[in-house]
Design a protein around this motif. Structure first.
Motif, short mmCIF file in Angstrom:
data_model
loop_
_atom_site.label_atom_id
_atom_site.label_comp_id
_atom_site.label_asym_id
_atom_site.label_seq_id
_atom_site.Cartn_x
_atom_site.Cartn_y
_atom_site.Cartn_z
N GLY A 172 15.86 4.27 26.76
CA GLY A 172 14.63 4.26 25.98
C GLY A 172 14.68 3.17 24.92
N LYS A 173 13.79 3.24 23.98
CA LYS A 173 13.65 2.17 23.01
C LYS A 173 14.37 2.51 21.70
CE LYS A 173 9.31 1.05 25.16
NZ LYS A 173 7.98 0.51 25.05
N ALA A 174 14.92 1.48 21.07
CA ALA A 174 15.60 1.67 19.79
C ALA A 174 14.61 2.16 18.74
CB ALA A 174 16.22 0.36 19.34
N LYS A 175 15.06 3.08 17.91
CA LYS A 175 14.18 3.58 16.85
C LYS A 175 14.56 2.87 15.56
CE LYS A 175 11.53 7.40 15.37
NZ LYS A 175 10.45 6.46 15.04
N ARG A 176 13.79 1.83 15.23
CA ARG A 176 14.13 0.99 14.09
C ARG A 176 13.48 1.50 12.81
NH1 ARG A 176 18.29 -1.85 15.78
NH2 ARG A 176 17.85 -3.19 17.56
N VAL A 177 12.41 2.26 12.95
CA VAL A 177 11.67 2.67 11.76
C VAL A 177 11.63 4.19 11.67
CG1 VAL A 177 9.45 2.61 10.56
CG2 VAL A 177 10.24 0.60 11.84
N ILE A 178 12.05 4.72 10.54
CA ILE A 178 11.90 6.15 10.28
C ILE A 178 10.91 6.28 9.13
CG2 ILE A 178 13.10 8.28 9.65
CD1 ILE A 178 15.67 6.80 10.76
N ASP A 179 9.72 6.69 9.46
CA ASP A 179 8.68 6.79 8.43
C ASP A 179 8.53 8.26 8.03
OD1 ASP A 179 6.56 6.55 6.73
OD2 ASP A 179 5.38 5.25 8.05
N ARG A 180 9.19 8.64 6.95
CA ARG A 180 9.18 10.05 6.54
C ARG A 180 7.85 10.45 5.93
NH1 ARG A 180 15.09 9.57 4.87
NH2 ARG A 180 16.10 10.13 6.83
N ARG A 181 7.00 9.45 5.63
CA ARG A 181 5.71 9.77 5.04
C ARG A 181 4.83 10.52 6.01
NH1 ARG A 181 3.87 3.86 3.54
NH2 ARG A 181 4.43 3.71 5.74
N THR A 182 5.07 10.30 7.32
CA THR A 182 4.21 10.91 8.32
C THR A 182 4.86 12.12 8.97
OG1 THR A 182 5.09 9.34 9.91
CG2 THR A 182 3.00 8.78 8.87
#
Ligand code: ZN
Length: 426
Positions: free
Chosen positions: A415-425
């Motif tokens: 699968g795809k790398a998860k580069r962004v963790i947006d805790r706001r959402t």
């Protein structure tokens, strides 16, 4: 360097554009007659008389495909289908695309062109490390190997130990993988002090990456890496491919008509301007799409490439409209963060961006990046401060960077790398 189908890839532009117009007109008539969705939308719109008339045709969005799930966009009877693929939807239904036998022939053809442009020749071995199954990557590139006359090694994604064994034991000349997975393989090879037997080329795609990441990967893996682009809604991989000149990705324009539009208004933009890529499938039978809004941001040039191809080239993507982070009102693309990080020789391409909104309501952006295993660093905190400053002055946003030891950030095997963790959402 070899061009697989020079009669199309190096066709003089007036002839290529005449072919595109002829195919576009035929597509519009076909959709009018056989597509429930487009039949309605094309009512009262005359057949295009020039490629400029494209702007008068209706656009298609991801939502249109979702709403017509599973097979509402079919333009042939279902008995004519030879295969389906699907993209994993993060929310709701997957997007399904369907192929007739002729569509599969084209799918093989455009991927064979991609392989040839990336340096692979008939008779050579190519390891396909994209997932096989509903995802278009594995089987798409596999078909390309067969059409080119190369030998496919259908490793699929994951199982890193097996991937390395194949690369080290077999005369595999090229590999296709997501850039983050190619990096995982490169790191493991280095950690285990092993060398691939014959590997010289990597085709990477299905994930956002930058030229800086490419340079890193080429150095680690000892290959020439090129960028491949595609999407399930259009056909899968093989829509566009960088040649060894590394001067942008050649669109297979006799099959896919590319435009760049203003992402807000949808208005066509002049050549060279950056905007949203819009694609029309000129030859797909089962599930053609008119002016599909990809959400991918790039620009387009049509001048002849040094490789001899005349097809239009799209630039490396700045990102997706949907991936853009808005931090305290400022637009930030993850690719811009990656570009800055990889200018530091001490830093590795393993990074992530964590965005949070604490109770005071002001967004906080944290960039975590691993340093290189052999980097000589006196003080990681001092380095982190320098990185913070460089990111802040480039992105014009206040943020914080942390430099971590190698191996701290989770690696993705499939699968795809998860580069962004947006805790706001969350
Ligand atoms: Zn070229």
């Amino acid at each position: 360097m070899a061009i697989f189908r020079p009669e199309y890839e190096a066709l003089e532009r007036p002839a290529l554009e005449a072919l595109q117009l002829e195919r576009l007109r035929a597509l519009v008539e076909r959709l009018r007659a056989s597509s429930a969705v487009y039949g309605e939308r094309l009512r009262g719109i005359p057949a295009p008389r020039s490629l400029e008339d494209l702007a008068a045709l209706p656009m298609t969005t991801k939502d249109d495909l979702r709403e017509s799930y599973p097979l509402g966009m079919l333009a042939v009877s279902s008995e004519r289908l030879a295969r389906i693929h699907a993209s994993s939807g993060t929310t709701g239904n997957p997007t399904i695309t369907a192929y007739t036998r002729e569509d599969l022939r084209i799918f093989g053809e455009v991927n064979a062109r991609s392989l040839a442009a990336a340096g692979i020749r008939p008779g050579e071995m190519f390891q396909v490390a994209w997932g096989y199954g509903l995802f278009t990557g594995g089987l798409g590139m596999h078909g390309g190997c067969e059409t080119l006359g190369a030998c496919a090694v259908p490793a699929s994604s994951g199982n890193t130990a097996r991937q390395l064994q194949l690369l080290c034991d077999l005369p595999v000349v090229g590999i296709g993988a997501t850039p983050s997975y190619a990096l995982v393989l490169a790191e493991r090879l280095r950690a285990e002090n092993r060398r691939p037997k014959a590997l010289r080329y990597a085709l990477c795609g299905a994930e956002a990456w930058t030229r800086e990441m490419r340079a890193e990967l080429e150095a680690l893996l000892g290959v020439t890496a090129t960028n491949i682009y595609g999407l399930t809604e259009i056909i899968g991989p093989g829509v566009a491919q960088e040649c060894l000149e590394k001067a942008g990705l050649h669109v297979q324009e006799d099959h896919f008509l590319a435009e760049v539009v203003d992402p807000e208004s949808g208005a066509p933009l002049p050549e060279g301007a950056r905007g949203e890529l819009v694609l029309t499938t000129l030859t797909r039978e089962a599930m053609p799409v008119l002016r599909y809004r990809t959400r991918d941001l790039t620009s387009l040039v049509r001048e002849r490439c040094a490789c001899g191809r005349t097809t239009a080239r799209i630039d490396w993507f700045t990102g997706r409209v949907d991936d853009m982070l808005v931090i305290r009102g400022i637009n930030v693309f993850p690719s811009a963060v990656e570009e800055v990080l990889l200018r530091f020789a001490e830093l590795s391409p393993n990074y992530r961006i964590v965005v949070d909104r604490p109770p005071n309501g002001l967004d906080v952006m944290l960039v975590e990046v691993e340093h290189q295993p052999d980097a000589a660093i006196d003080d990681v905190d001092v380095l982190a401060e320098i990185v913070t400053g460089r990111l802040a002055e480039t992105l014009l946003v206040s943020l914080h960077a942390r430099v971590l030891p190698p191996g701290t950030i989770e690696r993705i095997e499939a699968g795809k790398a998860k580069r962004v963790i947006d805790r706001r959402t969350l």
